[in-house]
Write an enzyme that holds these catalytic residues in place. Sequence first.
Site, PDB file in Angstrom:
ATOM      1  N   ASP A 104      45.754  35.411  43.793  1.00 13.94           N
ATOM      2  CA  ASP A 104      44.890  36.527  43.409  1.00 13.94           C
ATOM      3  C   ASP A 104      43.453  36.057  43.185  1.00 13.94           C
ATOM      4  OD1 ASP A 104      47.097  38.099  43.630  1.00 13.94           O
ATOM      5  OD2 ASP A 104      47.036  38.901  41.602  1.00 13.94           O
TER       6      ASP A 104
ATOM      7  N   ASN B 182      49.864  37.778  45.757  1.00 12.45           N
ATOM      8  CA  ASN B 182      50.167  38.992  46.515  1.00 12.45           C
ATOM      9  C   ASN B 182      48.908  39.679  47.036  1.00 12.45           C
ATOM     10  OD1 ASN B 182      49.805  39.660  43.617  1.00 12.45           O
ATOM     11  ND2 ASN B 182      50.134  41.770  44.275  1.00 12.45           N
ATOM     12  N   HIS B 183      47.742  39.399  46.444  1.00  8.67           N
ATOM     13  CA  HIS B 183      46.502  40.011  46.946  1.00  8.67           C
ATOM     14  C   HIS B 183      45.929  39.261  48.139  1.00  8.67           C
ATOM     15  CE1 HIS B 183      45.370  43.312  44.125  1.00  8.67           C
ATOM     16  NE2 HIS B 183      46.390  42.763  43.477  1.00  8.67           N
TER      17      HIS B 183
ATOM     18  N   HIS C 206      53.259  32.282  42.352  1.00  4.45           N
ATOM     19  CA  HIS C 206      52.491  33.422  41.855  1.00  4.45           C
ATOM     20  C   HIS C 206      53.356  34.473  41.166  1.00  4.45           C
ATOM     21  CE1 HIS C 206      49.176  36.229  41.564  1.00  4.45           C
ATOM     22  NE2 HIS C 206      49.967  37.177  42.023  1.00  4.45           N
TER      23      HIS C 206
ATOM     24  N   HIS D 229      50.453  36.645  38.095  1.00  4.59           N
ATOM     25  CA  HIS D 229      50.818  37.965  38.623  1.00  4.59           C
ATOM     26  C   HIS D 229      50.720  39.107  37.616  1.00  4.59           C
ATOM     27  CE1 HIS D 229      52.378  40.556  41.685  1.00  4.59           C
ATOM     28  NE2 HIS D 229      53.607  40.641  41.230  1.00  4.59           N
TER      29      HIS D 229
END
Length: 223
Positions: free
Chosen positions: A4, A36-37, A85, A190
């Site tokens: 992220d 996840n980004h 993450h 996260h």
Amino acid sequence: FNGDFVDRGDRGVEICLAIFAFQQLFPKSVFLNRGNHEERSVCSMHGFQQECIRKYDVQVYEGFVKAFEQLPLATRINGRVLVLHGGLDDELNLAAVQKLDRSSFVVTKASTNRSKPGFVHPSMRGSVDVARERAAELAPITSILWNDPMRKGAGVSDNCSRGTGKYFGRDVFDRFITRHNGIELIIRSHEQVAEGFDWSFGEKIPFVTVFSASNYGGKVRNK
């Protein structure tokens, strides 16, 4: 740096360039995990694509996305500490993850939360059907990038608030540790946590969330 890197303010480009440069200068000391980004369907909807185009052009954005696809999914430190993450599941096996083509991962499930948009970016829709056919193979990447621990309950359950990924219980953590002899601590990120860190299953269980973005989004007064 545990993922992220983008979508956390208006300096995502500068942050990425800085940590990429540090990693190249000090490859034995600086490690970057994917979050996840760092995936097209997410960073296109949460500001990074627009930031790149505003400051440079779409080619710069595409270059970043290609770089994100190659980022490691996790880092194991001295064989004893695992840094990733998101989270775990009952099928997650690190040896199998090593063999995955991480560049082929795309989010294949749109959000079920009506207050949030679906995740699948229009440019990725052509890849989604292929990815869904490989769902079982790519599921570990979803778990690593998206899963969250739950303080109460056991097993896994759908994470409806995020729209993808799962919640997992303490029992899933215990079984993962049993399968991977030698791991003594898992560090993940996260989730925004008020004090900057949180022992998700209690202080005696070696599973900790570390979230270093203080004053998150300029609205949350987290440390």
